[in-house]
Motif scaffolding. Structure first.
Motif, short mmCIF file in Angstrom:
data_model
loop_
_atom_site.label_atom_id
_atom_site.label_comp_id
_atom_site.label_asym_id
_atom_site.label_seq_id
_atom_site.Cartn_x
_atom_site.Cartn_y
_atom_site.Cartn_z
N ILE A 37 -61.74 81.37 56.11
CA ILE A 37 -61.50 82.58 56.90
C ILE A 37 -61.53 83.77 55.94
CG2 ILE A 37 -59.87 83.76 58.40
CD1 ILE A 37 -58.80 80.99 59.20
N VAL A 38 -62.43 84.72 56.22
CA VAL A 38 -62.64 85.85 55.31
C VAL A 38 -62.17 87.14 55.99
CG1 VAL A 38 -64.31 87.13 53.93
CG2 VAL A 38 -64.61 84.66 54.30
N LEU A 39 -61.12 87.73 55.44
CA LEU A 39 -60.60 89.00 55.95
C LEU A 39 -61.26 90.14 55.19
CD1 LEU A 39 -58.32 86.77 56.43
CD2 LEU A 39 -56.71 88.70 56.45
N GLN A 40 -62.08 90.91 55.89
CA GLN A 40 -62.66 92.10 55.27
C GLN A 40 -61.82 93.30 55.66
OE1 GLN A 40 -66.08 94.28 56.78
NE2 GLN A 40 -67.12 93.98 54.83
N VAL A 41 -61.19 93.92 54.66
CA VAL A 41 -60.29 95.04 54.90
C VAL A 41 -60.94 96.32 54.39
CG1 VAL A 41 -57.97 95.96 54.53
CG2 VAL A 41 -58.33 93.48 54.59
N HIS A 42 -61.03 97.32 55.27
CA HIS A 42 -61.52 98.64 54.89
C HIS A 42 -60.33 99.48 54.48
CE1 HIS A 42 -63.47 102.68 56.37
NE2 HIS A 42 -63.11 102.71 55.10
N TYR A 43 -60.30 99.87 53.21
CA TYR A 43 -59.20 100.68 52.68
C TYR A 43 -59.65 102.14 52.50
CZ TYR A 43 -56.76 96.35 51.32
OH TYR A 43 -56.12 95.14 51.31
N HIS A 44 -58.81 103.08 52.88
CA HIS A 44 -59.02 104.47 52.48
C HIS A 44 -57.81 104.90 51.65
CE1 HIS A 44 -56.24 105.99 55.66
NE2 HIS A 44 -56.70 104.96 56.33
N ARG A 45 -58.06 105.61 50.57
CA ARG A 45 -57.02 105.87 49.56
C ARG A 45 -56.07 106.98 50.00
NH1 ARG A 45 -59.16 103.05 44.99
NH2 ARG A 45 -61.40 102.66 45.26
N SER A 46 -54.84 106.89 49.52
CA SER A 46 -53.79 107.83 49.94
C SER A 46 -53.47 108.88 48.89
CB SER A 46 -52.52 107.04 50.25
OG SER A 46 -51.98 106.47 49.06
N GLY A 47 -54.07 108.78 47.72
CA GLY A 47 -53.75 109.72 46.64
C GLY A 47 -52.72 109.16 45.68
N LYS A 48 -52.22 107.97 45.98
CA LYS A 48 -51.33 107.29 45.04
C LYS A 48 -51.61 105.79 45.10
CE LYS A 48 -47.39 106.93 48.27
NZ LYS A 48 -47.15 105.48 48.21
N GLU A 49 -51.20 105.08 44.08
CA GLU A 49 -51.45 103.64 44.05
C GLU A 49 -50.70 102.96 45.20
OE1 GLU A 49 -51.82 101.28 40.22
OE2 GLU A 49 -49.90 100.51 40.99
N GLU A 50 -51.39 102.07 45.90
CA GLU A 50 -50.81 101.39 47.05
C GLU A 50 -51.02 99.88 46.91
OE1 GLU A 50 -49.18 102.83 49.50
OE2 GLU A 50 -49.92 104.89 49.71
#
Length: 429
Positions: free
Chosen positions: A255-268
């Protein structure tokens, strides 16, 4: 008032008017002050906005009380008027699709008048109960929870990233899935999630070759999946398939979870997970996915309205349960329909103002019958000019198929069943 000021005022008035379909009635204002939050506005907000606008969800502020909504009254009037909110991109709404958030002309007009009248609160007796949301899994305790073996650290700066996490299922036999629910680990940075199935081992190889948890793959997952369990974007609600219908989870599949991340300006840090709900009772029909796409996609630079078409003749009697259009940043619109053997056109979905950030699976309230011999078609348009503020290339470049966001795609994914298939019954001998 000078001539110039008159036209500026007129243009401002036109810009504030709601965007309506051709057949929608125009809202007729009522007596000033008679539209109140408690009586007319709260039901609209509670049903269409509070799902995302509440603590712990993706929206930037809450809309759960009169105080919350009044604070943003002018903004709400503007974004509902131009239909940028609620995020529902199809022309059709609640009468056709499950979980639709498309406001009617009447609802938009009420919000406009309420905000213009000073956002009165109204009588306490008129206020409906506030919606209640499950604090954990919305669909109840899952039969199986799937998550990456470790958390992923997203850097503070840079472009969006698509990260794929591979989780072995380890089932010795096929399983049937009725629903999937996604629980983002960090809603501040998780934009959307798509879940693919792999039996080739290619996803594991990509994971092993990429440092850190998972591997990066823009667009698709970087391999040819044997299926999908669906996806999630803000506002999407988990929904079980009809009784007797299931999505096949092949034995031994990853099972492959593809997650689209957009950055917040700090490490998350994120560790998103999914809950699977298996079918109860016998499964008579398998949910299948058909991608309808053109053989060639080549969008010349400078073209403001490049048209792309695709069609497919249905060789069988089928029933369409859902459609998920997919394009990238140059896209403007997509229309999907079926032409039946008798020549009747059956409109399926139209997205007139494509937005890459709000992609949805449209699930029909009444599944659509597509008889054998029908022609399923799509037409889409793209803007590859400098006038397109979303164009990722400056200057514009010849753009075709590709996995990266700066490339393009043109696909309509059909979730369907085969009418003649009966898995719960023995085959005729």
């Amino acid at each position: 008032m000078t001539y110039a000021k008159f036209w500026l005022a007129a243009l401002s008035l036109v810009a504030a008017l709601p965007v309506l379909a051709a057949d929608e009635p125009v809202y007729v204002p009522v007596a000033k002050g008679s539209v109140t939050f408690n009586k007319q506005i709260a039901p609209i907000v509670f049903e269409n906005c509070s799902t995302c606008h509440r603590p712990g969800e993706v929206a930037p502020f809450t809309l759960q009380s009169y105080k919350d909504v009044k604070k943003h009254a002018k903004l709400i009037a503007r974004v509902t008027g131009d239909r940028s909110m609620p995020p529902w991109k199809a022309d059709e709404g609640k009468e056709k699709f499950h979980d639709a958030r498309r406001l009617s002309a009447q609802e938009i007009g009420l919000i406009q008048q309420w905000a213009n009248d000073g956002a009165p609160e109204g009588k306490a007796a008129d206020l409906p109960p506030a919606p209640k949301f499950a604090s954990g899994w919305q669909s109840g305790t899952p039969d199986l929870v799937v998550e990456p073996s470790e958390s992923y650290t997203l850097g503070a700066e840079g472009e969006d990233i698509y990260r794929c996490f591979v989780v072995p299922s380890s089932f010795a036999e096929d399983r049937w899935v009725s629903a999937m629910e996604v629980r983002p680990g960090n809603r501040a940075v998780v934009h959307h999630v798509i879940v693919y199935l792999d039996t080739s081992g290619q996803a594991r190889k990509k994971d092993a070759a990429d440092a850190g948890p998972g591997y990066t793959s823009f667009g698709g997952p970087g391999f040819t999946p044997v299926g999908t369990l669906g996806g999630w974007a803000p506002g999407n609600l988990p929904r079980r398939l009809p009784q007797g219908v299931g999505s096949r989870l092949p034995k031994g599949a990853d099972i492959v979870l593809q997650v689209h991340y957009h950055r917040s300006g700090k490490e998350e840090i994120d560790r998103s997970k999914i809950g699977l709900y298996f079918c109860e009772g016998p499964v008579d029909k398998e949910l299948r996915i058909l991608p309808l796409a053109p053989l060639i996609l080549s969008i010349p630079p400078g073209e403001k309205n490049h048209e792309v078409k695709a069609s497919f003749p249905s060789p069988i009697d089928a029933t369409v349960l859902s459609i998920a259009p997919h394009m990238h940043l140059l896209a403007r619109d997509m229309t999907v329909w079926a032409t039946l053997p008798d020549g009747t056109r059956k409109d399926l979905v139209r997205v007139p103002d494509w937005d890459f950030n709000w992609q949805t699976t449209y699930t029909f309230k009444e599944p659509v019958k597509i008889p054998a011999g029908s022609m399923i078609s799509l037409v889409a348009h793209y803007d590859n000019s400098t006038d397109n503020p979303r164009n990722p290339s400056n200057p514009p470049r010849l753009t075709g198929w590709g996995e990266e966001t700066r490339d393009e795609m043109c696909i309509a994914f059909f979730g369907f069943t085969i009418d003649a298939e009966h898995l719960a019954k023995p085959a005729d001998k």
